[in-house]
Design a protein around this motif. Sequence first.
Motif, PDB file in Angstrom:
ATOM      1  N   GLN A   1       0.836  -1.201   0.000  1.00 23.34           N
ATOM      2  CA  GLN A   1       0.000   0.000   0.000  1.00 23.34           C
ATOM      3  C   GLN A   1       0.871   1.253   0.000  1.00 23.34           C
ATOM      4  OE1 GLN A   1      -3.448  -0.254  -0.071  1.00 23.34           O
ATOM      5  NE2 GLN A   1      -3.051  -2.441  -0.279  1.00 23.34           N
TER       6      GLN A   1
ATOM      7  N   GLN B   1      -1.064   4.092   6.160  1.00 19.99           N
ATOM      8  CA  GLN B   1      -1.978   3.131   6.771  1.00 19.99           C
ATOM      9  C   GLN B   1      -2.075   3.424   8.267  1.00 19.99           C
ATOM     10  OE1 GLN B   1      -3.458   0.195   4.938  1.00 19.99           O
ATOM     11  NE2 GLN B   1      -3.070   1.882   3.530  1.00 19.99           N
ATOM     12  N   THR B   2      -3.285   3.522   8.771  1.00 17.66           N
ATOM     13  CA  THR B   2      -3.472   3.715  10.208  1.00 17.66           C
ATOM     14  C   THR B   2      -3.185   2.398  10.922  1.00 17.66           C
ATOM     15  OG1 THR B   2      -5.807   3.090  10.173  1.00 17.66           O
ATOM     16  CG2 THR B   2      -5.280   5.439   9.786  1.00 17.66           C
TER      17      THR B   2
ATOM     18  N   GLN C   1      -5.198   0.905  12.792  1.00 23.16           N
ATOM     19  CA  GLN C   1      -6.406   0.094  12.637  1.00 23.16           C
ATOM     20  C   GLN C   1      -6.387  -0.633  11.289  1.00 23.16           C
ATOM     21  OE1 GLN C   1     -10.140   2.125  13.147  1.00 23.16           O
ATOM     22  NE2 GLN C   1     -11.340   0.356  12.579  1.00 23.16           N
ATOM     23  N   GLN C   2      -6.037   0.057  10.225  1.00 22.49           N
ATOM     24  CA  GLN C   2      -5.971  -0.574   8.910  1.00 22.49           C
ATOM     25  C   GLN C   2      -4.910  -1.677   8.889  1.00 22.49           C
ATOM     26  OE1 GLN C   2      -5.264   3.127   6.819  1.00 22.49           O
ATOM     27  NE2 GLN C   2      -7.212   2.927   5.717  1.00 22.49           N
TER      28      GLN C   2
ATOM     29  N   GLU D   1      -6.135  -4.750  10.908  1.00 21.38           N
ATOM     30  CA  GLU D   1      -7.127  -5.537  10.184  1.00 21.38           C
ATOM     31  C   GLU D   1      -6.510  -6.340   9.042  1.00 21.38           C
ATOM     32  OE1 GLU D   1     -10.113  -2.706   9.000  1.00 21.38           O
ATOM     33  OE2 GLU D   1     -10.833  -2.452  11.061  1.00 21.38           O
ATOM     34  N   ALA D   2      -5.570  -5.752   8.327  1.00 20.61           N
ATOM     35  CA  ALA D   2      -4.977  -6.416   7.164  1.00 20.61           C
ATOM     36  C   ALA D   2      -3.949  -7.481   7.538  1.00 20.61           C
ATOM     37  CB  ALA D   2      -4.319  -5.380   6.259  1.00 20.61           C
TER      38      ALA D   2
ATOM     39  N   GLN E   1      -4.057  -4.528  17.359  1.00 17.81           N
ATOM     40  CA  GLN E   1      -3.858  -3.085  17.224  1.00 17.81           C
ATOM     41  C   GLN E   1      -3.081  -2.504  18.398  1.00 17.81           C
ATOM     42  OE1 GLN E   1      -7.410  -0.924  16.256  1.00 17.81           O
ATOM     43  NE2 GLN E   1      -6.389   1.064  16.356  1.00 17.81           N
TER      44      GLN E   1
END
Length: 158
Positions: free
Chosen positions: A20, A25-26, A28-29, A32-33, A38
């Motif tokens: 990416q 990217q946070t 959180q992102q 999740e990925a 977190q």
Amino acid sequence: MSISQTAEYALRAVIRLAQQSDEAQTTQQLAEATLVPQSYLPKVLQPLARAGIVVAQRGSHGGYKLQADPAMLSVLDVVNCVDPVRKQDKCIGYDTVPEHRCGLHQLLDEVAAATQKRYRETTIQSLIEADDHVPPLCPAAKATVQTNDSDAATPTLR
């Protein structure tokens, strides 16, 4: 020979950031990925930022971006940043020079050296571009709720 969970988490995060590269990217992102908790990501990302591998951006479009060139960044660079692979320099309990280690500790050292060599030769870019139709990151697990008569409210991961 395996790496620590922290080192694996760091590799997951770096691979995701390399995939990416156009946007930050946070946490959180990333969580999740990559399936990295977190709350644990800052522990993983801080040493990577100190080493200049990632950079944190503040603001409304903030998050983390990969700063290092993935074509030049090796798996060993990432692993050594958070939890270096250790060599067995001497036999435990004995003051010996490396040339006089027992067979077991020589073997352990050879395995560590081979692992380091392979990690050094593998770049993050090569993991992303691998042509074997296997993604560089495992797909995210999906939680499904399975009920049975004995425990109707127990969620089960599938």
